[in-house]
Design a protein around this motif. Structure first.
Motif, PDB file in Angstrom:
ATOM      1  N   UNK A  17      79.318  -2.514  78.923  1.00 34.49           N
ATOM      2  CA  UNK A  17      80.303  -2.916  77.864  1.00 34.49           C
ATOM      3  C   UNK A  17      81.527  -3.674  77.959  1.00 34.49           C
ATOM      4  N   UNK A  18      81.805  -3.909  79.349  1.00 31.70           N
ATOM      5  CA  UNK A  18      83.098  -4.527  79.847  1.00 31.70           C
ATOM      6  C   UNK A  18      82.464  -6.207  79.933  1.00 31.70           C
ATOM      7  N   UNK A  19      81.357  -6.229  80.829  1.00 32.33           N
ATOM      8  CA  UNK A  19      80.885  -7.669  81.021  1.00 32.33           C
ATOM      9  C   UNK A  19      80.419  -8.342  79.690  1.00 32.33           C
ATOM     10  N   UNK A  59      98.007  -6.401  85.474  1.00 35.47           N
ATOM     11  CA  UNK A  59      98.940  -6.725  84.291  1.00 35.47           C
ATOM     12  C   UNK A  59      99.164  -8.019  83.977  1.00 35.47           C
ATOM     13  N   UNK A  60      99.154  -9.099  84.952  1.00 32.35           N
ATOM     14  CA  UNK A  60      99.193 -10.535  84.732  1.00 32.35           C
ATOM     15  C   UNK A  60      97.921 -10.666  84.110  1.00 32.35           C
ATOM     16  N   UNK A  61      96.931 -10.442  84.545  1.00 35.57           N
ATOM     17  CA  UNK A  61      95.539 -10.696  83.828  1.00 35.57           C
ATOM     18  C   UNK A  61      95.511 -10.387  82.369  1.00 35.57           C
ATOM     19  N   UNK A  62      96.133  -9.352  82.087  1.00 34.41           N
ATOM     20  CA  UNK A  62      96.310  -8.606  80.888  1.00 34.41           C
ATOM     21  C   UNK A  62      97.105  -9.818  79.922  1.00 34.41           C
ATOM     22  N   UNK A 114      87.179  -1.366  90.129  1.00 34.94           N
ATOM     23  CA  UNK A 114      86.896  -0.609  88.549  1.00 34.94           C
ATOM     24  C   UNK A 114      87.123   0.837  88.712  1.00 34.94           C
ATOM     25  N   UNK A 115      87.677   1.372  87.860  1.00 36.44           N
ATOM     26  CA  UNK A 115      87.956   2.653  87.705  1.00 36.44           C
ATOM     27  C   UNK A 115      86.548   3.426  87.654  1.00 36.44           C
ATOM     28  N   UNK A 116      86.154   4.519  88.440  1.00 33.99           N
ATOM     29  CA  UNK A 116      84.890   5.194  88.143  1.00 33.99           C
ATOM     30  C   UNK A 116      84.840   5.619  86.707  1.00 33.99           C
ATOM     31  N   UNK A 117      83.330   5.696  86.442  1.00 30.33           N
ATOM     32  CA  UNK A 117      83.079   6.178  85.280  1.00 30.33           C
ATOM     33  C   UNK A 117      82.922   5.296  83.803  1.00 30.33           C
ATOM     34  N   UNK A 143      89.761  -4.834  82.920  1.00 26.44           N
ATOM     35  CA  UNK A 143      88.440  -5.393  83.331  1.00 26.44           C
ATOM     36  C   UNK A 143      88.212  -6.422  82.347  1.00 26.44           C
ATOM     37  N   UNK A 144      88.255  -6.149  80.967  1.00 30.69           N
ATOM     38  CA  UNK A 144      87.666  -7.158  79.800  1.00 30.69           C
ATOM     39  C   UNK A 144      88.819  -8.391  79.933  1.00 30.69           C
ATOM     40  N   UNK A 145      89.941  -8.182  80.385  1.00 33.31           N
ATOM     41  CA  UNK A 145      90.918  -9.160  80.320  1.00 33.31           C
ATOM     42  C   UNK A 145      90.638 -10.083  81.666  1.00 33.31           C
ATOM     43  N   UNK A 146      90.384  -9.358  82.702  1.00 32.10           N
ATOM     44  CA  UNK A 146      89.931 -10.189  83.890  1.00 32.10           C
ATOM     45  C   UNK A 146      88.777 -11.131  83.669  1.00 32.10           C
ATOM     46  N   UNK A 147      87.515 -10.395  83.246  1.00 32.72           N
ATOM     47  CA  UNK A 147      86.387 -11.349  82.969  1.00 32.72           C
ATOM     48  C   UNK A 147      86.572 -12.267  81.779  1.00 32.72           C
TER      49      UNK A 147
END
Length: 298
Positions: free
Chosen positions: A285-287, A197-200, A277-280, A10-14
């Motif tokens: 924090x990611x944004x 994984x490409x985003x990461x 996004x995975x639940x929970x 998520x952080x990588x994508x953003x």
């Protein structure tokens, strides 16, 4: 796809969406607006985009049955639920136009970067020119510099031009463009979570080269033109035309607001990320974990 984008993904994508194609225009923003107002506006608009994105995600969670993002709610579905019919039609039109403009910008700048990379590695880059003349066109660093110098662009000590395209003011389908198509079209057939994984990997590469650039620049401060960017207003290097005594007054802060705002066009992609996004996981924090380093990178 399944909801399986974790914290790192998520952080990588953003991060990738925030530090998008508009980032390459920031040098011009600082040259034309001055480092002080450009920095203040980048930080201010960035924080505003974070709050705007947070409010958008909050609105998604307020829809019935989606308190924990159980459903897949895209932005235009949300707009249809909260807007009048006419306002919804206007919104979806502007939304599609925005996405297309962002795509066009990303394709053009990715292609130009790929061509300059090919030229730096192989010595030249080639393509099919179809305007104003139909021909097979190959250029090296010196030819590109000569063509773009004639079009009003400056040339560096390495013989490379600072213009957007190495081919100059012509229309061309280049090797760089074909390379971009080969990389991106297959990824378009997969769901977002399938190519995370490409985003990461892309985020890791961006971090690596950003750090290399920082270390290289600050390890050799004598190579940096500290007096080349004014605190406020047009840079002295931009204000005067090369080889002439005349100076221009083009630029300024007002002309740079668009590129600054465009750096934060990632907000329209937030619903797609939330849907996978995975639940929970913590949304804030990611944004903000991606946004704050993104602002610092700018």
């Amino acid at each position: 796809g399944e909801k399986n984008i974790g914290l790192v993904g998520g952080v990588s994508l953003l991060w990738n969406n925030i530090t998008g194609p508009a980032m390459v225009a920031l040098a011009g923003v600082y040259m034309n607006a001055g480092w002080l107002p450009a920095t203040v506006l980048l930080a201010l608009v960035g924080v505003m985009s974070g709050f705007g994105g947070g409010f958008l995600i909050e609105a998604m969670s307020r829809l019935p049955g989606n308190a924990e993002f159980e459903e897949r709610i895209e932005m235009m579905y949300l707009a249809r639920q909260v807007l009048a019919p006419l306002a919804y039609r206007v919104t979806i039109f502007l939304f599609v136009v925005n996405l297309q403009l962002s795509n066009i910008t990303a394709i053009i700048q990715s292609t130009q970067t790929a061509d300059y990379t090919i030229m730096a590695i192989a010595g030249k880059t080639c393509g099919v020119e179809f305007y104003p003349h139909l021909s097979w066109n190959c250029v090296d660093g010196q030819q590109a510099a000569a063509q773009n110098s004639a079009a009003g662009s400056s040339t560096g000590d390495d013989g490379l031009s600072d213009a957007d395209s190495p081919f100059g003011p012509v229309w061309v389908v280049s090797i760089g463009f074909v390379l971009v198509l080969i990389i991106t079209i297959p990824l378009g057939y997969f769901n977002l979570d399938d190519n995370i994984y490409v985003q990461i990997l892309a985020a890791a590469i961006l971090v690596f080269f950003t750090l290399i650039g920082w270390f290289y620049g600050f390890a050799q401060p004598e190579q940096l033109a500290w007096d080349g960017v004014a605190a406020v207003g047009v840079s002295p290097l931009q204000a005067c035309a090369q080889g002439t005594e005349s100076c221009v007054t083009q630029g300024g802060l007002g002309s740079q607001i668009g590129p600054i705002v465009f750096n934060y066009a990632y907000v329209v992609t937030l619903p797609s990320w939330i849907n996978e996004m995975k639940p929970g996981l913590s949304v804030n924090k990611q944004l903000w974990g991606a946004l704050i380093p993104g602002i610092a990178t700018f």
